[in-house]
Structure formats: C-alpha cells, structure tokens
Design a protein around this motif. Sequence first.
Motif, mmCIF file in Angstrom:
data_model
loop_
_atom_site.group_PDB
_atom_site.id
_atom_site.type_symbol
_atom_site.label_atom_id
_atom_site.label_comp_id
_atom_site.label_asym_id
_atom_site.label_seq_id
_atom_site.Cartn_x
_atom_site.Cartn_y
_atom_site.Cartn_z
ATOM 1 N N GLY A 1 75.214 -16.650 -52.317
ATOM 2 C CA GLY A 1 76.345 -16.506 -51.396
ATOM 3 C C GLY A 1 77.115 -15.213 -51.622
ATOM 4 O O GLY A 1 77.537 -14.548 -50.663
ATOM 5 N N THR A 2 77.286 -14.818 -52.868
ATOM 6 C CA THR A 2 77.979 -13.547 -53.118
ATOM 7 C C THR A 2 77.076 -12.367 -52.776
ATOM 8 O O THR A 2 77.565 -11.305 -52.383
ATOM 9 N N VAL B 1 75.329 -12.269 -50.200
ATOM 10 C CA VAL B 1 75.592 -12.081 -48.763
ATOM 11 C C VAL B 1 76.800 -11.166 -48.572
ATOM 12 O O VAL B 1 76.763 -10.212 -47.787
ATOM 13 N N GLY B 2 77.873 -11.452 -49.299
ATOM 14 C CA GLY B 2 79.073 -10.626 -49.179
ATOM 15 C C GLY B 2 78.841 -9.199 -49.648
ATOM 16 O O GLY B 2 79.339 -8.238 -49.055
ATOM 17 N N LEU B 3 78.056 -9.050 -50.710
ATOM 18 C CA LEU B 3 77.734 -7.704 -51.202
ATOM 19 C C LEU B 3 76.913 -6.939 -50.174
ATOM 20 O O LEU B 3 77.121 -5.743 -49.952
ATOM 21 N N MET C 1 77.080 -7.403 -46.986
ATOM 22 C CA MET C 1 78.028 -7.036 -45.927
ATOM 23 C C MET C 1 78.788 -5.762 -46.297
ATOM 24 O O MET C 1 79.169 -4.983 -45.443
ATOM 25 N N ARG C 2 79.017 -5.586 -47.589
ATOM 26 C CA ARG C 2 79.750 -4.425 -48.078
ATOM 27 C C ARG C 2 78.840 -3.201 -48.187
ATOM 28 O O ARG C 2 79.292 -2.111 -48.501
ATOM 29 N N TYR D 1 75.864 -3.170 -50.141
ATOM 30 C CA TYR D 1 75.030 -3.178 -51.331
ATOM 31 C C TYR D 1 73.661 -3.803 -51.035
ATOM 32 O O TYR D 1 73.462 -4.414 -49.988
ATOM 33 N N GLN E 1 72.690 -18.760 -44.166
ATOM 34 C CA GLN E 1 73.452 -17.505 -44.176
ATOM 35 C C GLN E 1 72.525 -16.290 -44.272
ATOM 36 O O GLN E 1 72.475 -15.481 -43.355
ATOM 37 N N HIS F 1 71.736 -11.474 -39.684
ATOM 38 C CA HIS F 1 71.304 -10.342 -38.857
ATOM 39 C C HIS F 1 71.224 -10.773 -37.402
ATOM 40 O O HIS F 1 71.738 -10.091 -36.508
ATOM 41 N N SER G 1 74.788 -11.724 -35.879
ATOM 42 C CA SER G 1 75.678 -10.595 -35.626
ATOM 43 C C SER G 1 75.099 -9.668 -34.558
ATOM 44 O O SER G 1 75.583 -8.551 -34.388
ATOM 45 N N ALA H 1 74.064 -6.365 -35.964
ATOM 46 C CA ALA H 1 75.062 -5.463 -36.568
ATOM 47 C C ALA H 1 75.019 -5.502 -38.096
ATOM 48 O O ALA H 1 75.250 -4.494 -38.754
ATOM 49 N N GLN H 2 74.745 -6.671 -38.663
ATOM 50 C CA GLN H 2 74.774 -6.794 -40.119
ATOM 51 C C GLN H 2 73.365 -6.973 -40.674
ATOM 52 O O GLN H 2 72.646 -7.885 -40.273
ATOM 53 N N HIS H 3 72.998 -6.118 -41.597
ATOM 54 C CA HIS H 3 71.714 -6.255 -42.272
ATOM 55 C C HIS H 3 71.912 -7.077 -43.535
ATOM 56 O O HIS H 3 72.984 -7.071 -44.129
#
Lengths: 334, 383
Positions: free
Chosen positions: A66-67, A69-71, A73-74, A76, A98, A103, A106, A109-111
């Motif tokens: 899960g983190t 995923v957030g990385l 998005m940032r 990484y 998730q 991808h 969105s 927009a989000q890879h």
Amino acid sequence: MTTRMSIAAALNAGLRKALEADRRVMLMGEDIGRLGGVFRVTDGLQKDFGPARVIDTPLAESAIVGTAVGLAMRGYRPVVEIQFDGFVYPAYDQIVNQVARLHSRSGGAQHMPIVIRIPYGGGIGAIEHHSESPEAQFVMTPGLKVLAPSTPHDAFWMVQQAVASDDPVVLMEPKRRYWETGEVGDDPGPLWSSQVRRAGGDATLVTYGPMVATCLAAAEAAAAEGRELEVVDLRTLSPLDLDPVVASVRRTGRCVVVHEAQRTLGVGAEVAARIGERCFFHLEAPVGRVTGYDIHYPPSRAEEHFLPDVDRILDAVDATFDAADGELAEGGIA
Amino acid sequence: MHPSLPTTASSISVSTAPDESDLVRLLTPDGVRVDHPDAAWSGSDADLLALHRDMVLTRRIDTEGYALQRHGELGLWPPSLGQEAVQVGTARALRPRDMAFPTYRDHGVIWVRGVPPERLLGLYRGSEMGGWNPDEHRVALPTIIIGAQCLHACGYAMGIVMDEAVGHSDGERDEAVTVYLGDGATSQGDTLEALSWAASFTLPVVFVIENNQYAISTPTNRPGAVPLVRRADGFGIPGVRVDGNDVLACQAVMETALQRARDGRGPTLIEAVTFRRGAHTTSDDPTRYREASEEEYWEARDPIARVRALLDSTGSHAEALAALDAEADALGERLRAACRAVPDPDLADMFDRMYVEPTPELREQREAVLAWRALGDEEAVTA
C-alpha cells in the motif's frame, strides 16, 4: 562476456544495477536491510545505498504494498519483497484493488511502476505457508504483469527490466533454485517472450520457474531412451507468449504442461486451452498436465510426492503416445 | 472573549449523542465564537465568507448529486450532507503543494482542491472509474475499499521525506499529506498499519477521521466504545478531538497538525465529530437503524447554520449572501446539464488503459470487440 553466479546473486546484482541506474528506485521489505533478506537476495544493498533507499519495514505486508502505491504516485519506483509466497495474501487486496487498477482508473494519468518480488514454490523442506505457488492468482488479475525467471541470466536481466517497466510486475522467484549457478551473459534478450531451452521433435514440455530444471532433467532422461523432448520456458506468465509453444506443438503434436501450483485453474489450464485453440488439428493426443494436486501444499516430509518430478513428467509424456482419450483426461496428471 | 452560552441544541437529550467534553470548539452551534486554549482562528470576515461559500456550494453539489440519482441520471450517490465543516475547514488548511487522499464522501475536500465538480459525476453515473488527474489538483481519486487510502498517503509521505521536502520552515518547500477516513475505517487493518507506519517513520501525514457516527448502520458510539482519538496514544502520536461541525475549529486544528507535519515532527490523528445527516448512499435507508430524534439533534448542530448565524451577528453580508444563492443555483444548473452530457464509456477504450505498455493479448481482444461491433452494425444495416 559471461559471469557464473547463483540466481540469488544474480538478483542481487540486478537490483544493484537498478538502484545505480535510477535514484527513484528504492527497495522495501521485511528484514531486507541489515539482514540482507532471509534469502540474502538484498545482501549488502542497504550498506551501499543507505537505509533511505533500502528500507527495513514494519511487519505488515498490506502496508508494504500500500505504501508502494503512494510512493509510485510520488514518482518513485518501489521494489518490494514479500518474504515468502504465503505471506502475500495480507497484501492481496492492495495488489488487486489498488496496484493493478490505478493506471486504468486514473485514465492513464498515474503509472504504477512497482515490482513485487515473491520467492515462491516448494522443495526446501519448509513449514506451512513457505512453499506456495500463487502465480495464477496474479496472472488472472487484469493490470498486472507476471514474470518467472528460471536461470541466473534471466534473474539478472528480468529484475532490471521489471524495475524499468512502467507497469506493475509480480516477479515470481524460484526460491528452491536460488543457489543454483549458471552463466549470466551480456544480452538480456526480449523481455516478454518465451524461450526454447532444449530442442526436440517428439513432444513438447511447457513450463516455467523452478520446474524448468526438472523438465530439462526429464528431457535428458528421455533422450537416453531415444525420445527427444522440446522444453519451452514460458518466462513471462502475463502476458503469455505462446508463439514458440504453438510452433513447437505444431511440429511435435504432443504437449505436456508442468508446474508446481495446484492443477485446477493453474497456468497450465490456460496454456492447455490456448494450445487446443491454436494447435487442435496438429495434436496427436490431448494436452497433458503434471502439476501439484488440488490439496494444500503438504507437510515437508510429503512434498516430494506433491511436486512434479522426472518420473511423473515422463509418465505423462508416455501417456501422450499410449493412452486412450478418456484415460489421459482422467489420469493425465500422472 | 465570547462566553460559552447554553444552547437549545445541547438541551436535546439523545442517548447516542457523543461526549462533547474534550471537543475543540471555536464556534458554538448557535454561532457564537468561543476561545480554546489549544486552537485559534484569526481569519477575516472575507475568510469567513469564503468558508461559508465553500460549505454552501458543497451542499449544493451534494443536493444535486442526490437529486440526479433520484431522477435516474446517477446510479448511486454518497451524501455528504452535514459534513461540510470538517471537509471544507480541513481542506482549506492545505497549501497548494500538499496532497490529499479523500474518501468517496468527501465532495467538500474535492471541491476545495479545485476539481471541477462535474468530474465527480462520472464515477456515480457509471461512466468512468476516476474523474481527474490526481497530480493536477493534488487530490487522489477516492477508493471504494475502506481504509486502503491511508497506506497510499503514508507512501506518498515517505516520498516527501525522501525528496527532503520537510523541515525547512519554508512554506514554499515543505509539504504535507492528509488522508480522510470514516469511523468505520478505523476498524480496518490497513488504517492501523498506516498509523503504525506513519509513527515508525515520523511521516508528514495528518489522519482526519470524519466520525459521522455510523458505518452504514453500525454506530460508532456503542456502549463501552473508546473514543477514536485515543487510538493515537497507542501509536505515540498526538490526537485531537474537534467539533467536526465547527469549520473554524476544523481549520485551526488542521493548520496546527499540517504545520507539525511540514516541520518534520510527524503525524497527527484528528477525530472530527460530525454526523452523516443523509443516508450512507442513495441505496441505504437510515430509518431502519436510527431515530428521528438523533437526526433532529444534529440538525440543530448544522455546520452551515452556525456560520450563517455568526455572519448575521458580525455585520451585513446581504449582498454577498444573495450572490452566493445565485452562484449555487447556477452551479446546480451546470451540474444537471453536465451530468446529462457525460458520454457513455466505450468498452474498447479500457483495453488501451490497462497498461502503459499494451500487451498483444489485449490488442487481440480489443480487435475482437471492434470486429463484433462492426458485425452488429453490418447486420443492422442489412436489416
């Protein structure tokens, strides 16, 4: 130039290359830093790249993914290690709901350039939940890609190619083969492709991961008895690259699919169905399967009877020459 | 400065009413400003009008969404009615560079982040799965999976730390993340893993629990329940319990928590006590699990009414309020028109979006869809 090394060392070297190539690449997992991972695949990487890029995480698989995923998005490119195959299930929700979907959700927009490394499979005398083969569950999840290296060469290159992929990749690592050595060459070859590991004209064995070595041993034994088996290593499980398999089966007319995972709805079921679609009029016998049985992975003292071995594979090949239709359908599992 | 006055609202006795003793509150349900030792709101009249406008327009978006569902234009709508203060107040404390991870009920957060509200409609109309580019508006797409976003927020916050975008005492460089969750989500493993993770890595993330009292039909405030804010203690992070229907207090505590995050001092857990005045979604029937008296109790604590009362007491804003009415009406009209104009999705487009690098298998399946469609068109022509 080639270098001889083990699969574990090849993965380590590949991860090192990936960390060197892109500062956005970072590793996360349980005990991967100071300890170097329970299999030592990440040995020395925290020392060389620092605890901010090779991160020892709390013991929480869902959080590891899960983190990631957030990385992602940032911006990484996280490479996460699931310590053992059976431990991936706490992260299953994050992977399926998730990682695999963002991808698409969105609108592109989000890879999600995330690599999920899973040491998988049995044969190491382990306790429960340490010998599973869950690959089919990721193969049947839209949005994921799944790779299964079987050699040090593929381990070295595939892990780098997986990190470079902008799509999420589940990397199924054949843990029982971690310490087997082989040559690592300079040419990575095409990533999303199957490969003929041994040529032969009498029957085709289709396999991947830890079973490639077993199938090659079976082909060696068959050759001693005068029968030439072609061995195709799938390498990529999602997407599947069946052109080399189809070409082979159209020549041999006989095919046996081999994997450790349970039989029902395993990767072999999909492969057999597609061979049926594309090779039906070339087949001399129904496609056979040699797999784990539809029971839980057994206690380790019984695992040798669960795992496909040379004898079961050869028996299934024999059946494609000898058996009547019904017999093969019932007993093709050997 | 302003004494706390007894209110009609507080005299209504409801067994399920939450304990208010430790709430941070700066504006009473009657619209009277009060002081609190740990929080302050020092905005201008214009700031107050801006917050009021955000809440009124959020409510209008919600009202329209609800009506569009009832008219068959949307398949589903999750009402935000009654939760405007926590959503608007906390989101207005964010800076442009901060990142927000909302829930599917956070229409107010998404509005404040500048997403055109018609972009909310596609998901609920059944036309798409997202609606906007999260990087453009610095607000993530809500997930329907409860609690999952808490981990995404932590990962994003790890990225902020790795990018060295905290701890400079520089508003242009430091960043923070906030994640919204409902009271129901506090039971999810992902939420608890996220709190543990955020504490372990001292992450710049603010958890905002919108405690709207019900996880669909399950009350939060059951006998023996520990206040949600006390979860923070176990993780060793600060916890704040705020009146979630007081937009001033919500903005004030959020600013403090976000600043702490941007300063590199770690996470905060905020429990905003509010009430979901509508149904869980348009498919839900709250009369089956809660009493009318409870709804009346919360209606008397309405977040917009108390700001309106404050505005009325501080001067004449008749012109601005009339303009806001007209703006809300225009927004409603715009949403109704936009909803009907949302195009139906083309299944064939989905194949292209599954991967950055498309696979041969999906190309083949997409071709099959198009071929099948062409065949249908041909037959239609022949017929």
